[in-house]
Scaffold this motif. Structure first.
Motif, PDB file in Angstrom:
ATOM      1  N   HIS A 142       1.015  33.586  -5.939  1.00 51.86           N
ATOM      2  CA  HIS A 142       2.132  34.667  -6.241  1.00 51.86           C
ATOM      3  C   HIS A 142       3.154  33.883  -4.579  1.00 51.86           C
ATOM      4  O   HIS A 142       4.748  34.350  -4.464  1.00 51.86           O
ATOM      5  CB  HIS A 142       1.448  35.718  -5.246  1.00 51.86           C
ATOM      6  CG  HIS A 142       2.219  37.111  -5.151  1.00 51.86           C
ATOM      7  ND1 HIS A 142       2.265  37.833  -6.645  1.00 51.86           N
ATOM      8  CD2 HIS A 142       2.974  37.180  -4.708  1.00 51.86           C
ATOM      9  CE1 HIS A 142       2.903  38.942  -7.125  1.00 51.86           C
ATOM     10  NE2 HIS A 142       3.238  38.930  -5.414  1.00 51.86           N
ATOM     11  N   LEU A 143       2.407  33.974  -3.595  1.00 49.91           N
ATOM     12  CA  LEU A 143       3.536  32.586  -2.421  1.00 49.91           C
ATOM     13  C   LEU A 143       3.967  31.952  -3.116  1.00 49.91           C
ATOM     14  O   LEU A 143       5.368  31.482  -2.690  1.00 49.91           O
ATOM     15  CB  LEU A 143       2.818  32.468  -0.840  1.00 49.91           C
ATOM     16  CG  LEU A 143       1.668  34.100  -0.479  1.00 49.91           C
ATOM     17  CD1 LEU A 143       1.044  33.611   0.307  1.00 49.91           C
ATOM     18  CD2 LEU A 143       2.878  34.744  -0.157  1.00 49.91           C
ATOM     19  N   GLN A 177       9.424  27.413   1.338  1.00 41.67           N
ATOM     20  CA  GLN A 177       9.592  28.405   2.484  1.00 41.67           C
ATOM     21  C   GLN A 177       8.000  29.285   2.450  1.00 41.67           C
ATOM     22  O   GLN A 177       7.852  29.959   2.978  1.00 41.67           O
ATOM     23  CB  GLN A 177      10.550  29.431   1.976  1.00 41.67           C
ATOM     24  CG  GLN A 177      12.102  28.390   2.555  1.00 41.67           C
ATOM     25  CD  GLN A 177      12.888  27.545   1.475  1.00 41.67           C
ATOM     26  OE1 GLN A 177      12.757  28.064   0.764  1.00 41.67           O
ATOM     27  NE2 GLN A 177      13.094  26.574   2.067  1.00 41.67           N
ATOM     28  N   ARG A 178       7.351  28.598   1.543  1.00 44.07           N
ATOM     29  CA  ARG A 178       5.580  29.793   1.607  1.00 44.07           C
ATOM     30  C   ARG A 178       5.086  29.271   2.533  1.00 44.07           C
ATOM     31  O   ARG A 178       5.248  27.385   3.731  1.00 44.07           O
ATOM     32  CB  ARG A 178       4.925  29.172  -0.086  1.00 44.07           C
ATOM     33  CG  ARG A 178       4.247  28.082   0.216  1.00 44.07           C
ATOM     34  CD  ARG A 178       4.033  28.365  -0.346  1.00 44.07           C
ATOM     35  NE  ARG A 178       2.978  26.760  -1.560  1.00 44.07           N
ATOM     36  CZ  ARG A 178       3.800  25.888  -1.922  1.00 44.07           C
ATOM     37  NH1 ARG A 178       5.390  25.427  -2.207  1.00 44.07           N
ATOM     38  NH2 ARG A 178       3.295  24.462  -1.947  1.00 44.07           N
ATOM     39  N   ARG A 236       8.925  36.413   7.951  1.00 41.89           N
ATOM     40  CA  ARG A 236       7.744  35.850   8.229  1.00 41.89           C
ATOM     41  C   ARG A 236       6.377  34.756   8.045  1.00 41.89           C
ATOM     42  O   ARG A 236       6.514  34.474   9.467  1.00 41.89           O
ATOM     43  CB  ARG A 236       8.309  34.789   6.457  1.00 41.89           C
ATOM     44  CG  ARG A 236       9.097  35.595   5.620  1.00 41.89           C
ATOM     45  CD  ARG A 236       9.430  34.496   4.426  1.00 41.89           C
ATOM     46  NE  ARG A 236      10.275  35.371   3.914  1.00 41.89           N
ATOM     47  CZ  ARG A 236      10.896  34.524   2.432  1.00 41.89           C
ATOM     48  NH1 ARG A 236      10.709  32.861   2.744  1.00 41.89           N
ATOM     49  NH2 ARG A 236      11.943  34.513   1.899  1.00 41.89           N
ATOM     50  N   PRO A 237       4.857  35.073   7.690  1.00 35.54           N
ATOM     51  CA  PRO A 237       3.463  34.109   8.402  1.00 35.54           C
ATOM     52  C   PRO A 237       4.393  32.488   7.827  1.00 35.54           C
ATOM     53  O   PRO A 237       4.886  32.434   7.045  1.00 35.54           O
ATOM     54  CB  PRO A 237       2.510  34.733   7.250  1.00 35.54           C
ATOM     55  CG  PRO A 237       3.130  35.159   6.099  1.00 35.54           C
ATOM     56  CD  PRO A 237       4.617  36.005   6.290  1.00 35.54           C
ATOM     57  N   ALA A 255      -1.095  18.149  -1.607  1.00 36.45           N
ATOM     58  CA  ALA A 255      -0.373  19.626  -1.307  1.00 36.45           C
ATOM     59  C   ALA A 255       0.940  18.928  -1.164  1.00 36.45           C
ATOM     60  O   ALA A 255       1.355  17.854  -1.186  1.00 36.45           O
ATOM     61  CB  ALA A 255      -0.911  19.729  -0.701  1.00 36.45           C
ATOM     62  N   ASP A 256       1.525  19.528  -2.536  1.00 38.05           N
ATOM     63  CA  ASP A 256       3.195  18.986  -2.953  1.00 38.05           C
ATOM     64  C   ASP A 256       3.617  20.320  -2.326  1.00 38.05           C
ATOM     65  O   ASP A 256       4.555  21.378  -2.960  1.00 38.05           O
ATOM     66  CB  ASP A 256       3.220  18.484  -3.893  1.00 38.05           C
ATOM     67  CG  ASP A 256       4.874  17.800  -4.234  1.00 38.05           C
ATOM     68  OD1 ASP A 256       5.292  17.707  -3.760  1.00 38.05           O
ATOM     69  OD2 ASP A 256       4.822  17.428  -5.583  1.00 38.05           O
ATOM     70  N   ARG A 257       4.731  20.138  -1.528  1.00 36.64           N
ATOM     71  CA  ARG A 257       5.472  21.227  -0.884  1.00 36.64           C
ATOM     72  C   ARG A 257       6.327  21.781  -1.704  1.00 36.64           C
ATOM     73  O   ARG A 257       7.526  22.792  -1.263  1.00 36.64           O
ATOM     74  CB  ARG A 257       5.096  21.556   0.550  1.00 36.64           C
ATOM     75  CG  ARG A 257       3.739  22.121   1.047  1.00 36.64           C
ATOM     76  CD  ARG A 257       4.177  22.057   2.674  1.00 36.64           C
ATOM     77  NE  ARG A 257       4.775  23.281   2.523  1.00 36.64           N
ATOM     78  CZ  ARG A 257       4.124  24.737   2.272  1.00 36.64           C
ATOM     79  NH1 ARG A 257       2.748  25.131   2.212  1.00 36.64           N
ATOM     80  NH2 ARG A 257       5.185  25.920   2.459  1.00 36.64           N
TER      81      ARG A 257
END
Length: 412
Positions: A256-257, A264-265, A236-237, A18-20
């Motif tokens: 989409h997010l 910031q998702r 926001r969640p 995972a790469d935010r």
């Protein structure tokens, strides 16, 4: 106080890939994009009967999970189908038929209304769409075929319930029962379509078959955008828990997010049954692999053994965690919603549609998993209740009451 799901032990794998910080770039937009979403939203938003489904605040279950907020996107009344799948399969059928008519009648723009009123029936009645399904996707494709004027052949695995087969056939499609699992039905549908000159409209992708699944996933984006617009303006969640299957749904949510909110998702947690865990196993292996389970699960819509390649291309870097749960988690979550333990009127939710919520409740009941997922007291979680009681007999067997009895209790 509702009883927590402490007996439902989840299995967690946090995705090391995972790469935010990674931007949503050209390779991701080639699969899913806001530009293509806007086209889907414009089209689906004009369909008769379209209305955003409700986003419900489950205060009672938020307290049970020890978090601040819990939002549930309730798809139980989406069009006539009772499932979010209406946004994907039917939209892909429309896109396919429009392309085929345009190819045969060059220079003429084709609209959904043209197809609904039969303006090009001479063309569309000669076309057949086929797909494999555990229930809801096939129902959506059959509905789309009926509404837009072509033929439908739907392949189901032997375990698909009689009620779900009947719901598909009610839209005029031919139902073919395959002696095997969902993935066997996928292969049979592809082989028969190739032999007969039909068009496959699948929500899974594989080598040589990529274009139509993009349309299916893009349609799911309508549900995600609705949820975003329905959230309180100042909130926001922090997390999204979403059920897995072949990966089309979580990839649509993730893409989409990711494109909308970037780094910031919310943290995305993909939830699967213990026995049908192809996404979990792929995350562990670092590449698409088959599930090692026997696919025997009450969450029949998630009984998929092989990953959609397009979906994996999004989830490989975009999904933060992969979680599997026992069937008991889904069963007890269905009953909690039917009993109003969330703090409101009963909610009709099918066994596959509650998997994301069940994943949250199972995770929250185990302190080590809760800490690993960052489910602090100020966490705000969004889940997608992707189906209602799509097979009333199955629902009654699990919950102990029919859908009508559950809703009648709410009015008593």
């Amino acid at each position: 106080m509702p009883e927590p799901l402490s007996s439902c032990v989840p299995r967690l794998f946090s995705n090391p890939r995972a790469d935010r910080e990674r931007p949503y770039g050209p390779s991701e937009r080639a699969i899913l994009s806001r530009a293509a979403f806007e086209e889907a939203m414009t089209e689906i938003g004009a369909w008769p009967g379209y209305a955003p489904t409700p986003l419900r605040s489950l205060t009672g279950l938020a307290r049970e999970a020890g978090i601040d907020r819990l939002w549930y996107k309730d798809e139980s009344a989406r069009f006539a189908l009772g499932s979010f799948k209406a946004l994907g399969g039917a939209y892909a059928v429309l896109r396919l038929l429009a392309r085929e008519v345009t190819a045969r009648v060059p220079g003429v723009p084709v609209t959904a209304l043209d197809l609904v009123v039969g303006r090009y029936a001479k063309v569309t009645r000669a076309l057949t769409v086929a797909t494999a399904t555990d229930g809801n996707h096939g129902r959506s494709v059959a509905w789309g075929a009926q509404v837009f004027g072509c033929n439908g052949v739907i392949y189901v695995p032997a375990a698909c319930s009689a009620g779900r087969r009947a719901a598909i056939a009610a839209y005029g499609a031919k139902v073919v029962v395959v002696d095997g699992l969902y993935d066997d039905a996928v292969r049979r549908a592809a082989a028969d379509a190739a032999e007969n000159g039909w068009f496959v409209v699948s929500d899974t992708s594989y080598t040589g078959y990529m274009d139509i699944p993009r349309d299916v996933m893009q349609g799911y984006g309508v549900m995600v955008e609705e949820a975003i617009s329905q959230l309180p303006a100042s909130e926001r969640p922090t997390h999204v828990f979403v059920q897995g299957g072949v990966g089309a749904l979580p990839a649509a949510v993730c893409g989409h997010l990711w494109e909308t909110w970037g780094r910031q998702r919310p943290r995305l947690v993909v939830v699967e049954p213990h026995n049908a865990d192809c996404l979990y196993q792929s995350a562990v292996a670092g590449r698409p692999v088959k599930s090692e389970g026997d696919l025997d699960t009450v969450m029949a819509g998630l009984a998929c053994g092989e990953v959609s390649l397009l979906a994996w291309a999004i989830l490989e870097r975009g999904a933060d965690d992969f979680l599997t749960i026992p069937d008991e988690g889904a069963i007890r979550t269905m009953r909690k919603l039917a009993d109003g333990e969330h703090g409101g009127r009963p909610i009709l939710a099918g066994e596959s549609g509650v998997a994301g919520l069940a994943g949250l409740l199972c995770a929250a009941a185990h302190e080590d998993v809760r800490r690993s997922l960052g489910l602090a007291p100020d966490a705000r979680v969004l889940v997608f209740g992707t189906e209602g009681a799509t097979d009333p007999e199955v629902y009654a067997r699990i919950v102990g009451r029919s859908p009508d009895a559950v809703m009648a209790g709410a009015l008593a």
